[in-house]
Design an enzyme around this catalytic site. Structure first.
Site, mmCIF file in Angstrom:
data_model
loop_
_atom_site.group_PDB
_atom_site.id
_atom_site.type_symbol
_atom_site.label_atom_id
_atom_site.label_comp_id
_atom_site.label_asym_id
_atom_site.label_seq_id
_atom_site.Cartn_x
_atom_site.Cartn_y
_atom_site.Cartn_z
ATOM 1 N N HIS B 73 0.820 -1.208 0.000
ATOM 2 C CA HIS B 73 0.000 0.000 0.000
ATOM 3 C C HIS B 73 0.861 1.269 0.000
ATOM 4 O O HIS B 73 0.576 2.233 -0.710
ATOM 5 C CB HIS B 73 -0.925 -0.036 1.225
ATOM 6 C CG HIS B 73 -1.769 1.187 1.380
ATOM 7 N ND1 HIS B 73 -1.825 1.898 2.553
ATOM 8 C CD2 HIS B 73 -2.569 1.848 0.505
ATOM 9 C CE1 HIS B 73 -2.633 2.936 2.395
ATOM 10 N NE2 HIS B 73 -3.098 2.922 1.169
ATOM 11 N N GLU B 76 2.095 1.813 -3.387
ATOM 12 C CA GLU B 76 1.022 2.378 -4.228
ATOM 13 C C GLU B 76 1.026 3.907 -4.109
ATOM 14 O O GLU B 76 0.899 4.626 -5.093
ATOM 15 C CB GLU B 76 -0.326 1.791 -3.794
ATOM 16 C CG GLU B 76 -1.534 2.351 -4.523
ATOM 17 C CD GLU B 76 -2.656 2.708 -3.586
ATOM 18 O OE1 GLU B 76 -2.951 3.915 -3.450
ATOM 19 O OE2 GLU B 76 -3.240 1.787 -2.958
ATOM 20 N N HIS B 77 1.184 4.403 -2.883
ATOM 21 C CA HIS B 77 1.246 5.861 -2.689
ATOM 22 C C HIS B 77 2.470 6.475 -3.355
ATOM 23 O O HIS B 77 2.384 7.516 -4.010
ATOM 24 C CB HIS B 77 1.281 6.194 -1.191
ATOM 25 C CG HIS B 77 -0.074 6.271 -0.563
ATOM 26 N ND1 HIS B 77 -0.563 7.416 -0.018
ATOM 27 C CD2 HIS B 77 -1.046 5.335 -0.416
ATOM 28 C CE1 HIS B 77 -1.773 7.188 0.462
ATOM 29 N NE2 HIS B 77 -2.092 5.936 0.236
ATOM 30 N N GLU B 153 -3.864 7.959 6.933
ATOM 31 C CA GLU B 153 -4.942 7.279 6.215
ATOM 32 C C GLU B 153 -5.503 6.141 7.060
ATOM 33 O O GLU B 153 -6.714 5.959 7.167
ATOM 34 C CB GLU B 153 -4.438 6.735 4.873
ATOM 35 C CG GLU B 153 -5.541 6.020 4.082
ATOM 36 C CD GLU B 153 -5.069 5.458 2.748
ATOM 37 O OE1 GLU B 153 -3.888 5.659 2.399
ATOM 38 O OE2 GLU B 153 -5.872 4.810 2.067
#
Lengths: 473, 442
Positions: B73, B76-77, B153
């Site tokens: 994740h 991904e950022h 997040e």
């Protein structure tokens, strides 16, 4: 026809280099380097310029049609797939118009309309919808009661008949009413569990006080419990009338068939109804900041400021100013300052809220307590800077290009198109709005944007709310 | 008697209609593979001059090394930060200036990046996406900031939800040592302990054309798509070191039951999950499970909804779903909100009764209605090119061949009564975990 303006960066001009050295070798070297950069480097403008696909605008040839019964609608034919999407709304029939003592009624009606009509009980009715792939939806917004119908073209007569029954002869069976009430009470309870939901209720209460916008739009427990079949029937009678109706239709259907389809559904609605009056809300944007405490993983902020109606001449300039400030994507000023450069939050937003009785800019973010004060300081600083200095021409071009180049995306689904046709009528934008929209954007100048920024981004008129995270309630 | 005959006739009519419809394919799409192993799926839709462009990597939370939770994740950022050619921050700006909407998501089994843009900007989107497939670049400073953003997040999206702790505990109970037990975001501690080297290792191992699927959905045909895919993605070298993640085989058929009380909630919730085969593991069973889920708990005409919400009033809401897309096992889930004053024991008893009753009462007529419900609206999936891209992409990622995606209706129609019965008895014999989350009285 509206054409896109595309902001082009000037390519570095090397002529003076050549002149300075005056040596062929250097020129050749420079030439080679430039070739290498354009070969290996990334030049977005060039890629778009050289693309095998050129600009073309979706031809939104929206027609205004008037049915035999006199119902006006916006219509767009699209034969891509054998399907039809109808959007409609009854104006000023949303939750804010619930009578005192009946708060929650618009929501309850929306929930119950698919639970049977005419001779069909809930089970039978839903079974037919499913077996024929007829999709029916109802929702109470703040201002309006909104509906949608999607059907395969070959089932259009049945779909029209069923929606007509729903709007004129809903069943409202006792056990369905009881079940729907329970669902709503559950939602009310669950609302109490979520810090974000509690915070929004707090903000609305403080902003609007006794005005209906200050209510919990889900309703009030006591009122919901007291609702009955008669009250629901009255709601339908008072609100589902032709004088409040707005219709948009899109899909694989001819103009004549569209007219018949609309008449079949709406023709026997009463011409007029009754409803309560909701005054414009008076929001005090200069009030002191306020906070609430709640168990949450983060602190949260919400802030509001004056704004303009959709029909105001400042609308597009302010819209573009806000696009630069907090618009799409992560390259807006606020996103860059609070998120991308500092990592203080997952997201920060600000948008032009366009409810009938109170227009305002509304923004927010959430952030863990140790980051919160810094994030807040940055937002306040950026707000002041926006009002004082406005936007730079590069920022202006960027926002404008986004708004122009993203135009066609609104035509992705026919449900979205039919909802757009309704919104165009709701806001009096005219049937040719979609053909003119890009021109409206292009007509806005940098000066317009900066004037709007100076007028609306005023620190003294930014009203702030905090949710302070505590460990237990 | 006459009524019954009428009903059967009607059902036959339905089936007749379906058979004639099933000639039509779900998307009328095309698929091909580039030399470097990149698989391309093209779904033409010429309604508007727009295209959804998606790249799906077979790399998700299940591929993370132990203790490195959240690395998929976080990567991904970081993919939005920049490349050797596109400097930090420029990516977002280029995309915005060109009017595209973009985003990405990470799941257990895959990570996907997508841009929805005007046709005239498609090539630019392809160039950007191809560039970051091979040339990602970020410095330590960007890494640290993105790590903080991801941490925020997790706080915002997961921990501000009062049921998050319960959901994550349920996941651990069900999956035990299987990697599906971990949170996709990683735990807060894991997120903060990740290093940029962890991210680079993951990127180099999994981000390659031969570990990805490209989906182009919208105003484009396969000839143009092929030319453009070759042009923009064709030169990226394949990577041969991506060793596929192996999953533990779950053999014990245990079941766990949890009861959690907290002051943070005010309504009672129920979840029961079963570990069942995914499409990849058992195609036949997966279609039967999908039919079973629709029959049991999808929508207000479903058996459990009618029985438990409408007739017995023990639940306010109930639904089922079956996720067949896993690279390892699939999951069959029942979730409900209990009616006030109904005890967990009473609810469980009624649910089990209703499940048995549902299976007993399932007959040929009901089965064909359920199947028709699943298939009647398939044409709507052709409408929005973005939706079509999601569905085709996710299904292709779960190893579903093109013809199975296109002939989804035939595969559903071929499910027999006995198959659904078998699927139902499979639930009884699989690993399961159930939990109640209840409000604690003060």
């Amino acid at each position: 026809m509206a054409r896109r303006i595309y902001h082009k960066k000037k390519s570095s001009n090397g002529w003076f280099l050549k002149a300075a050295f005056g040596v062929l070798v250097c020129g050749a070297l420079w030439f080679a380097a430039k070739q290498a950069i354009s070969y290996f480097g990334f030049n977005p403008d060039k890629i778009v310029e050289k693309s095998m696909f050129k600009d073309s605008l979706f031809q939104a040839d929206v027609k205004e049609i008037i049915t035999r019964d006199g119902i006006k609608a916006y219509y767009l034919q699209d034969k891509t797939n054998p399907i039809i999407s109808l959007s409609f709304l009854f104006k000023n029939s949303g939750s804010a118009y619930d009578d005192k003592g009946e708060e929650g009624i618009a929501n309850l009606v929306a929930e119950l309309l698919v639970d049977g009509a005419g001779k069909y009980d809930a089970d039978k009715f839903q079974e037919i919808l499913e077996q024929k792939a007829i999709v029916m939806s109802f929702q109470a917004n703040k201002d309006d009661f909104v509906g949608g119908l999607k059907t395969i073209t070959s089932n259009k007569d049945l779909a029209a008949k069923l929606l007509r029954l729903v709007l004129s002869e809903p069943r409202f069976e006792r056990e369905d009413i009881e079940r729907a009430k329970k669902e709503m009470l559950t939602l009310l309870k669950q609302q109490q569990e979520f810090p974000q939901a509690q915070f929004s209720l707090f903000v609305n209460r403080e902003l609007f006080g006794e005005h209906p916008y200050g209510r919990n739009m889900l309703g009030v427990e006591r009122d919901i419990l007291a609702l009955n079949r008669e009250k629901l029937k009255n709601f339908v009678q008072n609100h589902f009338s032709k004088n409040r109706l707005i219709v948009g239709i899109v899909g694989d259907i001819s103009e004549d068939d569209a007219k018949r389809f609309i008449d079949r559904i709406f023709a026997n609605l009463p011409e007029t109804g009754q409803s309560s009056f909701v005054a414009d809300a008076r929001v005090d944007f200069e009030a002191k900041e306020q906070s609430m405490h709640f168990k949450a993983a983060q602190n949260m902020a919400q802030f509001v400021a004056p704004s303009v109606k959709r029909s105001d001449s400042d609308f597009y300039p302010l819209y573009i100013a806000n696009e630069v400030f907090a618009g799409q994507g992560l390259s807006s000023r606020l996103s860059k300052a609070v998120r991308e450069d500092k990592g203080l939050t997952y997201g920060v937003y600000n948008y032009l809220s366009l409810n009938d009785k109170a227009v305002m800019m509304q923004g927010g973010f959430s952030s863990t307590p140790e980051n919160y004060d810094e994030a807040k300081k940055i937002v306040l600083k950026e707000w002041a800077k926006m009002g004082k200095k406005g936007v730079k021409s590069e920022e202006f071009e960027l926002a404008r290009n986004y708004l122009l180049a993203s135009f066609n995306l609104r035509f992705a689904s026919i449900d979205n198109i039919s909802a757009t046709l309704v919104a165009m009528q709701r806001e009096n934008l005219g049937k040719d709005f979609l053909l003119k929209r890009n021109q409206y954007i292009q007509d806005v100048t940098l000066e317009d944007v900066n004037q709007a920024a100076a007028k609306y981004f005023i620190p003294q008129k930014l009203r702030w709310f905090d949710l302070i995270s505590v460990q237990s309630k | 008697m006459i009524r019954r005959l009428k009903k059967t006739l009607l059902t036959v009519l339905f089936l007749g209609l379906l058979c004639s419809q099933s000639e039509a394919k779900l998307f009328d799409m095309d698929s091909f593979e580039l030399q470097n192993g990149l698989r391309v799926i093209v779904i033409p839709n010429h309604k508007a001059p727009i295209v959804k462009h998606m790249v799906w990597y077979q790399a998700g939370a299940v591929d993370e090394p132990i203790g490195k939770g959240g690395v998929a994740h976080l990567l991904e950022h970081l993919m939005f930060r920049g490349t050797k050619k596109v400097e930090d921050g420029a990516f977002n700006e280029i995309v915005i200036r060109n009017g595209a909407d973009m985003n990405a998501f990470t799941s257990y089994d895959m990570t996907a990046y997508h841009e929805f843009s005007d046709l005239s900007r498609l090539e630019l989107m392809m160039a950007l996406e191809a560039d970051r497939m091979a040339n990602l670049e970020f410095d330590e400073n960007a890494f640290k900031k993105e790590q903080q953003i991801v941490f925020q997040e997790r706080k915002q999206v997961v921990e501000n939800n009062p049921t998050a702790y319960f959901s994550e505990m349920m996941r651990r109970n069900l999956w035990q040592e299987h990697p599906y037990s971990r949170p996709i975001t990683g735990t807060p501690e894991e997120i903060l302990s990740l290093t940029s080297d962890d991210v680079w290792d993951f990127y180099h191992r999994f981000y390659a054309p031969n570990n990805a699927i490209l989906v182009l959905s919208g105003d484009i045909d396969s000839v143009a798509a092929k030319t453009l895919a070759e042009k923009h993605y064709g030169k990226i070298a394949r990577r041969n070191n991506s060793k596929t993640t192996e999953f533990p085989k779950l053999e014990n058929t245990s079941s766990t039951k949890t009861l959690m009380k907290t002051k943070d909630v005010s309504t009672s919730r129920f979840v029961r999950e079963y570990i069942v085969p995914s499409y990849r593991q058992d195609k036949q069973v997966s279609y039967a499970l999908a039919v079973l889920s629709t029959y049991l708990g999808e929508g207000e005409t479903s058996f459990l909804y009618r029985q438990l919400v409408k007739d017995e009033n023990v639940a306010v809401a109930i639904s089922t779903d079956y996720d067949f897309t896993g690279r390892s096992y699939g999951t069959f889930r029942i979730s409900a909100v209990l009616a006030p004053n109904v005890s967990p024991a009473e609810f469980e008893e009624k649910l089990d009764e209703a499940m048995n009753e549902a299976v007993r009462r399932l007959n040929w007529d009901t089965l064909s209605m359920v199947k028709n419900k699943m298939l009647a609206g398939l044409v709507y999936l052709k409408d929005n090119p973005s939706d079509a891209a999601y569905i085709a992409g996710a299904w292709a990622m779960s190893d579903m061949p093109l013809e199975d995606i296109e002939n989804y209706d035939e595969n559903v129609l071929s499910v027999k009564l006995a198959d659904v019965h078998r699927a139902a008895s499979l639930l009884k014999h699989s690993i399961s975990s159930q939990g109640f989350l209840l409000p604690e009285e003060e």
